[in-house]
Design an enzyme around this catalytic site. Structure first.
Site, PDB file in Angstrom:
ATOM      1  N   ILE A  88       1.102  -1.066   0.086  1.00 40.42           N
ATOM      2  CA  ILE A  88      -0.236   0.177   0.409  1.00 40.42           C
ATOM      3  C   ILE A  88       0.980   0.822  -0.104  1.00 40.42           C
ATOM      4  CG2 ILE A  88      -1.427   0.935   1.216  1.00 40.42           C
ATOM      5  CD1 ILE A  88      -2.382  -1.256   2.510  1.00 40.42           C
ATOM      6  N   THR A  89       0.863   1.976  -0.948  1.00 38.53           N
ATOM      7  CA  THR A  89       1.927   3.106  -0.921  1.00 38.53           C
ATOM      8  C   THR A  89       0.900   4.008  -0.208  1.00 38.53           C
ATOM      9  OG1 THR A  89       0.581   4.448  -3.150  1.00 38.53           O
ATOM     10  CG2 THR A  89       2.904   3.206  -3.768  1.00 38.53           C
ATOM     11  N   GLY A  90       1.595   4.862   0.343  1.00 39.15           N
ATOM     12  CA  GLY A  90       0.794   5.993   1.411  1.00 39.15           C
ATOM     13  C   GLY A  90       0.125   5.456   2.473  1.00 39.15           C
ATOM     14  N   ALA A  91       0.768   4.336   3.238  1.00 43.42           N
ATOM     15  CA  ALA A  91       0.478   4.132   4.403  1.00 43.42           C
ATOM     16  C   ALA A  91       0.228   4.417   5.567  1.00 43.42           C
ATOM     17  CB  ALA A  91       0.815   2.287   4.455  1.00 43.42           C
ATOM     18  N   SER A  93      -0.753   7.305   6.413  1.00 46.63           N
ATOM     19  CA  SER A  93      -1.415   8.565   7.350  1.00 46.63           C
ATOM     20  C   SER A  93      -2.930   7.628   6.245  1.00 46.63           C
ATOM     21  CB  SER A  93      -1.413   9.851   7.441  1.00 46.63           C
ATOM     22  OG  SER A  93      -1.866   9.850   6.012  1.00 46.63           O
ATOM     23  N   GLY A  94      -4.248   8.460   6.995  1.00 47.81           N
ATOM     24  CA  GLY A  94      -5.524   8.614   6.294  1.00 47.81           C
ATOM     25  C   GLY A  94      -5.754   7.011   5.988  1.00 47.81           C
ATOM     26  N   TYR A 271      -4.659  18.317  -9.666  1.00 49.69           N
ATOM     27  CA  TYR A 271      -5.071  17.443  -8.105  1.00 49.69           C
ATOM     28  C   TYR A 271      -5.884  15.976  -9.060  1.00 49.69           C
ATOM     29  CZ  TYR A 271      -7.253  14.423  -4.681  1.00 49.69           C
ATOM     30  OH  TYR A 271      -8.167  13.251  -4.155  1.00 49.69           O
TER      31      TYR A 271
HETATM   32  P1  NDP Z   1      -3.345  11.396   3.360  1.00 52.39           P
HETATM   33  O1  NDP Z   1      -2.290  12.875   2.996  1.00 52.39           O
HETATM   34  O2  NDP Z   1      -3.839  10.873   5.237  1.00 52.39           O
HETATM   35  O3  NDP Z   1      -2.730  10.612   2.771  1.00 52.39           O
HETATM   36  C1  NDP Z   1      -1.832  10.597   1.372  1.00 52.39           C
HETATM   37  C2  NDP Z   1      -0.449   9.250   1.894  1.00 52.39           C
HETATM   38  O4  NDP Z   1       0.492   9.884   0.478  1.00 52.39           O
HETATM   39  C3  NDP Z   1       0.102  10.092   3.237  1.00 52.39           C
HETATM   40  O5  NDP Z   1       1.154   8.740   3.612  1.00 52.39           O
HETATM   41  C4  NDP Z   1       1.770  10.819   2.336  1.00 52.39           C
HETATM   42  O6  NDP Z   1       2.847  10.543   3.527  1.00 52.39           O
HETATM   43  C5  NDP Z   1       1.095  10.214   0.945  1.00 52.39           C
HETATM   44  N1  NDP Z   1       2.768  11.063  -0.110  1.00 52.39           N
HETATM   45  C6  NDP Z   1       2.642  12.008  -0.720  1.00 52.39           C
HETATM   46  N2  NDP Z   1       3.300  12.354  -1.198  1.00 52.39           N
HETATM   47  C7  NDP Z   1       4.225  11.446  -1.509  1.00 52.39           C
HETATM   48  C8  NDP Z   1       5.782  10.158  -2.086  1.00 52.39           C
HETATM   49  N3  NDP Z   1       6.061  11.470  -3.136  1.00 52.39           N
HETATM   50  N4  NDP Z   1       6.008   9.444  -1.715  1.00 52.39           N
HETATM   51  C9  NDP Z   1       5.294   8.108  -1.491  1.00 52.39           C
HETATM   52  N5  NDP Z   1       4.106   8.969  -0.077  1.00 52.39           N
HETATM   53  C10 NDP Z   1       3.022  10.269  -0.716  1.00 52.39           C
HETATM   54  O7  NDP Z   1      -4.778  11.910   2.426  1.00 52.39           O
HETATM   55  P2  NDP Z   1      -6.094  10.254   2.324  1.00 52.39           P
HETATM   56  O8  NDP Z   1      -6.038   9.483   2.595  1.00 52.39           O
HETATM   57  O9  NDP Z   1      -7.317  11.792   2.006  1.00 52.39           O
HETATM   58  O10 NDP Z   1      -5.506  10.284   0.812  1.00 52.39           O
HETATM   59  C11 NDP Z   1      -5.450   9.045   0.232  1.00 52.39           C
HETATM   60  C12 NDP Z   1      -6.225   8.681  -1.044  1.00 52.39           C
HETATM   61  O11 NDP Z   1      -7.455   8.838  -0.894  1.00 52.39           O
HETATM   62  C13 NDP Z   1      -5.585   9.877  -1.958  1.00 52.39           C
HETATM   63  O12 NDP Z   1      -4.999   8.679  -3.313  1.00 52.39           O
HETATM   64  C14 NDP Z   1      -7.245  10.559  -2.266  1.00 52.39           C
HETATM   65  O13 NDP Z   1      -7.052  10.894  -3.445  1.00 52.39           O
HETATM   66  C15 NDP Z   1      -7.519   9.276  -2.204  1.00 52.39           C
HETATM   67  N6  NDP Z   1      -9.073  10.188  -1.481  1.00 52.39           N
HETATM   68  C16 NDP Z   1      -9.197  10.761  -0.230  1.00 52.39           C
HETATM   69  C17 NDP Z   1     -10.410  11.335  -0.749  1.00 52.39           C
HETATM   70  C18 NDP Z   1     -10.779  12.155   0.861  1.00 52.39           C
HETATM   71  O14 NDP Z   1     -11.669  12.597   0.724  1.00 52.39           O
HETATM   72  N7  NDP Z   1      -9.867  12.227   1.820  1.00 52.39           N
HETATM   73  C19 NDP Z   1     -11.246  11.283  -1.174  1.00 52.39           C
HETATM   74  C20 NDP Z   1     -11.414  10.487  -2.714  1.00 52.39           C
HETATM   75  C21 NDP Z   1     -10.065  10.392  -2.748  1.00 52.39           C
HETATM   76  P3  NDP Z   1       3.767  11.292   4.347  1.00 52.39           P
HETATM   77  O15 NDP Z   1       2.366  11.148   5.107  1.00 52.39           O
HETATM   78  O16 NDP Z   1       4.865  11.591   3.881  1.00 52.39           O
HETATM   79  O17 NDP Z   1       2.635  12.564   4.173  1.00 52.39           O
HETATM   80 MG1  PMR Z   2     -16.648  18.970  -2.795  1.00 55.55          MG
HETATM   81  C1  PMR Z   2     -22.165  15.899  -3.019  1.00 55.55           C
HETATM   82  C2  PMR Z   2     -21.676  16.248  -2.597  1.00 55.55           C
HETATM   83  C3  PMR Z   2     -20.248  16.473  -2.582  1.00 55.55           C
HETATM   84  C4  PMR Z   2     -18.910  15.344  -2.679  1.00 55.55           C
HETATM   85  C5  PMR Z   2     -19.839  14.254  -2.409  1.00 55.55           C
HETATM   86  C6  PMR Z   2     -18.397  16.032  -2.533  1.00 55.55           C
HETATM   87  C7  PMR Z   2     -16.881  15.642  -2.129  1.00 55.55           C
HETATM   88  N1  PMR Z   2     -18.351  17.556  -2.244  1.00 55.55           N
HETATM   89  C8  PMR Z   2     -19.180  17.646  -2.722  1.00 55.55           C
HETATM   90  C9  PMR Z   2     -20.290  19.020  -2.711  1.00 55.55           C
HETATM   91  C10 PMR Z   2     -19.353  19.804  -2.599  1.00 55.55           C
HETATM   92  N2  PMR Z   2     -18.527  20.285  -3.115  1.00 55.55           N
HETATM   93  C11 PMR Z   2     -19.762  21.019  -3.134  1.00 55.55           C
HETATM   94  C12 PMR Z   2     -20.977  21.910  -3.728  1.00 55.55           C
HETATM   95  C13 PMR Z   2     -18.957  22.371  -2.976  1.00 55.55           C
HETATM   96  C14 PMR Z   2     -19.589  23.794  -3.024  1.00 55.55           C
HETATM   97  C15 PMR Z   2     -19.541  24.487  -2.229  1.00 55.55           C
HETATM   98  C16 PMR Z   2     -17.917  21.631  -2.396  1.00 55.55           C
HETATM   99  C17 PMR Z   2     -16.316  22.041  -2.602  1.00 55.55           C
HETATM  100  C18 PMR Z   2     -15.275  21.596  -2.016  1.00 55.55           C
HETATM  101  C19 PMR Z   2     -14.045  22.327  -2.276  1.00 55.55           C
HETATM  102  C20 PMR Z   2     -13.651  23.814  -2.217  1.00 55.55           C
HETATM  103  N3  PMR Z   2     -15.358  19.749  -2.035  1.00 55.55           N
HETATM  104  C21 PMR Z   2     -13.892  20.006  -1.905  1.00 55.55           C
HETATM  105  C22 PMR Z   2     -13.037  20.520  -1.712  1.00 55.55           C
HETATM  106  C23 PMR Z   2     -11.834  20.600  -2.035  1.00 55.55           C
HETATM  107  O1  PMR Z   2     -11.222  21.489  -1.850  1.00 55.55           O
HETATM  108  C24 PMR Z   2     -11.670  18.963  -2.251  1.00 55.55           C
HETATM  109  C25 PMR Z   2     -11.298  18.686  -3.548  1.00 55.55           C
HETATM  110  O2  PMR Z   2     -12.039  19.027  -4.393  1.00 55.55           O
HETATM  111  O3  PMR Z   2     -10.062  18.119  -2.894  1.00 55.55           O
HETATM  112  C26 PMR Z   2      -9.779  17.524  -4.324  1.00 55.55           C
HETATM  113  C27 PMR Z   2     -14.129  18.296  -2.134  1.00 55.55           C
HETATM  114  C28 PMR Z   2     -13.767  17.384  -1.762  1.00 55.55           C
HETATM  115  N4  PMR Z   2     -15.568  17.620  -2.022  1.00 55.55           N
HETATM  116  C29 PMR Z   2     -15.748  15.866  -1.938  1.00 55.55           C
HETATM  117  C30 PMR Z   2     -14.211  15.429  -2.110  1.00 55.55           C
HETATM  118  C31 PMR Z   2     -14.491  13.549  -1.521  1.00 55.55           C
HETATM  119  C32 PMR Z   2     -13.349  15.975  -2.116  1.00 55.55           C
HETATM  120  C33 PMR Z   2     -12.479  16.158  -1.724  1.00 55.55           C
HETATM  121  C34 PMR Z   2     -10.852  14.763  -2.010  1.00 55.55           C
HETATM  122  C35 PMR Z   2     -10.978  14.163  -3.368  1.00 55.55           C
HETATM  123  O4  PMR Z   2     -11.695  14.211  -4.299  1.00 55.55           O
HETATM  124  O5  PMR Z   2     -10.217  13.360  -3.000  1.00 55.55           O
END
Ligand code: NDP
Ligand code: PMR
Length: 396
Positions: A88-91, A93-94, A271
């Site tokens: 798992i890459t990036g394991a 955190s999160g 992104y």
């Molecule tokens: P985190 O920031 O918690 O985790 C990201 C991980 O990626 C960290 O472990 C970080 O390492 C690692 N990482 C960043 N840069 C590098 C690098 N250069 N080399 C190796 N590892 C690196 O974020 P999330 O857990 O939220 O994100 C995990 C995945 O989930 C991502 O693919 C994200 O796009 C996806 N995702 C997240 C959502 C959300 O709402 N959070 C929604 C949808 C998808 P370090 O700990 O060292 O910083």
């Molecule tokens: Mg979003 C059903 C509505 C929904 C969901 C499931 C997400 C997920 N978001 C939703 C709606 C909205 N967002 C709406 C209506 C807005 C305007 C107010 C909004 C805004 C917003 C911002 C500014 N949302 C965001 C951001 C971010 O900076 C996040 C992002 O784009 O990260 C790339 C984000 C996100 N919204 C989500 C999810 C899952 C994210 C973040 C993570 C990701 O896609 O990886």
């Protein structure tokens, strides 16, 4: 009205200046380290990482002499499945950490935590209560193609089977005014989230193919925000790869663009574009290799895990309001633990063997095959993306 209230904090959030650029924020551990502190730690890690890999390699050699996927019948006559190994890459955190924990807790998986910060990863695993024999940390910095190649060599030295690979790590730089670049000169978000993983997945495909595990899988984490067929995917700036001219130009900002579509740099868009690349890559892998290798290729949207370190570079106000906004208004919020269970299903659930699928979950947390946007399911674009990417990472 609720939506209006939520939107009102966004313009300022999005246009705000990047804060604390000289401070790295380790959200999971709650430790704030200045740049100098980080450098010291990283230097020390080089040594530690080597030591750990070596000692584990010896242990693994002993354990993995030959590991057929099914171990001989027990006295009761039942055949049992050997432990699977998941990278798992990036394991550290999160989502990655929560998935590692969920898999380790079953006692059926050994997790190779592929992380750029060895100490952070091992501390995180310990804090999460993971048994020390359930994981191995191996250094991987996806912002360097050399590091990716070295990681593959190190994993092979462990002589453990590679049964599942999860491309999970990502960076999100919504407040960056200027692009930053990987060691190979690619814009950081696409360089780490897509190109680093692309090389990793291509290199590890043969290892996956030679695994005798009943269901071997390559999973690339996607997201709703890269899918413009959703409300979330329509929040500006929207993902759009255009004709990939910026990528074809090397994504280096020198005489060309740092953005895939050739446009002006925008960290949030970079992104989302990278997530489109992740979902297209998964499908192209499926088309090219599923039949030949038997590997299941999958992507997923785990839900909005609004508390993770992904938002570490966003302004404090965003980080404060984003979790309640997702919990109470969009209702898209999931905890890290729940998201980890979802991804661990995609890793190990015997019913999720279908290849080429983008998984999502409904309100009752049941998985379903979701529809990707037109761009994220465009086979011609996927092919073009594949061909340009292999040139950029030195595979063609
Ligand atoms: P985190 O920031 O918690 O985790 C990201 C991980 O990626 C960290 O472990 C970080 O390492 C690692 N990482 C960043 N840069 C590098 C690098 N250069 N080399 C190796 N590892 C690196 O974020 P999330 O857990 O939220 O994100 C995990 C995945 O989930 C991502 O693919 C994200 O796009 C996806 N995702 C997240 C959502 C959300 O709402 N959070 C929604 C949808 C998808 P370090 O700990 O060292 O910083
Ligand atoms: Mg979003 C059903 C509505 C929904 C969901 C499931 C997400 C997920 N978001 C939703 C709606 C909205 N967002 C709406 C209506 C807005 C305007 C107010 C909004 C805004 C917003 C911002 C500014 N949302 C965001 C951001 C971010 O900076 C996040 C992002 O784009 O990260 C790339 C984000 C996100 N919204 C989500 C999810 C899952 C994210 C973040 C993570 C990701 O896609 O990886």
């Amino acid at each position: 009205m609720a939506l209006q209230a939520a939107t009102s904090f966004l313009p300022s959030a999005l246009s705000a200046r990047k804060e604390g650029s000289s401070v790295k924020d380790s959200a999971f551990l709650g430790v704030h380290l200045a740049d100098d502190g980080l450098k010291l730690e990283t230097a020390a890690l080089g040594l530690r990482t080597k030591r750990v890999i070596t000692s584990v390699a010896i242990r693994a050699q002993a354990a993995a002499v030959s590991s057929p996927s099914v171990t001989p019948a027990s006295p009761s006559g039942k055949k049992t499945l050997r432990k699977g190994t998941a990278i798992i890459t990036g394991a550290s955190s999160g989502l990655g950490l929560a998935t590692a924990k969920a898999l380790a807790e079953t006692g059926k998986w050994h997790v190779i935590m592929a992380c750029r910060d060895f100490l952070k990863a091992s501390r995180a695993a310990k804090a999460a209560g993971m048994d020390k024999d359930s994981f191995t940390v191996v250094h991987l910095d996806l912002a360097s193609l050399d590091s990716v190649r070295q990681f593959v060599k190190n994993v092979r030295q462990l002589e453990m089977p590679v049964d599942v690979v999860v491309c999970n790590a990502a960076v999100y730089q919504p407040t960056a005014k200027e692009p930053s670049y990987t060691a190979d000169g690619f814009e950081m978000s696409v360089g780490v989230n897509h190109l680093g993983h692309f090389l990793l997945a291509r290199e590890l495909l043969s290892d996956l193919q030679s695994s005798d595990y009943p269901s071997k899988r390559l999973i690339i984490v996607g997201s709703i925000t890269g899918n413009t067929n959703t409300l979330a995917g329509n929040v500006p700036p929207k993902a759009n790869l255009g004709d990939l001219r910026g990528l074809a130009g090397g994504l280096n900002g020198i005489g060309g663009s740092a953005m895939i579509d050739g446009g002006e740099f925008d960290g949030a868009k970079a992104y989302k574009d990278s997530k489109v690349c992740n979902m297209l890559t998964m499908q192209e892998f499926h088309r090219r290799y599923h039949e030949e290798t038997g590997v299941t290729f999958a992507s997923l949207y785990p839900g909005c895990i609004a508390t993770t370190g992904l938002f570490r570079e966003h302004i404090p106000l965003f980080r404060l309001l984003f979790p309640p906004f997702q919990k109470y208004i969009t209702k898209g919020y999931v905890s890290e633990e729940e998201a980890g269970k979802r991804l661990s299903q995609v890793v190990s659930d015997p019913s999720l063997t279908k290849s080429g699928v983008y998984w999502s979950w409904n309100k009752n947390s049941a998985s379903f095959e979701n529809q990707l946007s037109e761009e994220a399911s465009d086979a011609d674009k996927a092919k073009k993306l594949w061909e340009i990417s292999e040139k950029l990472v030195g595979l063609a």
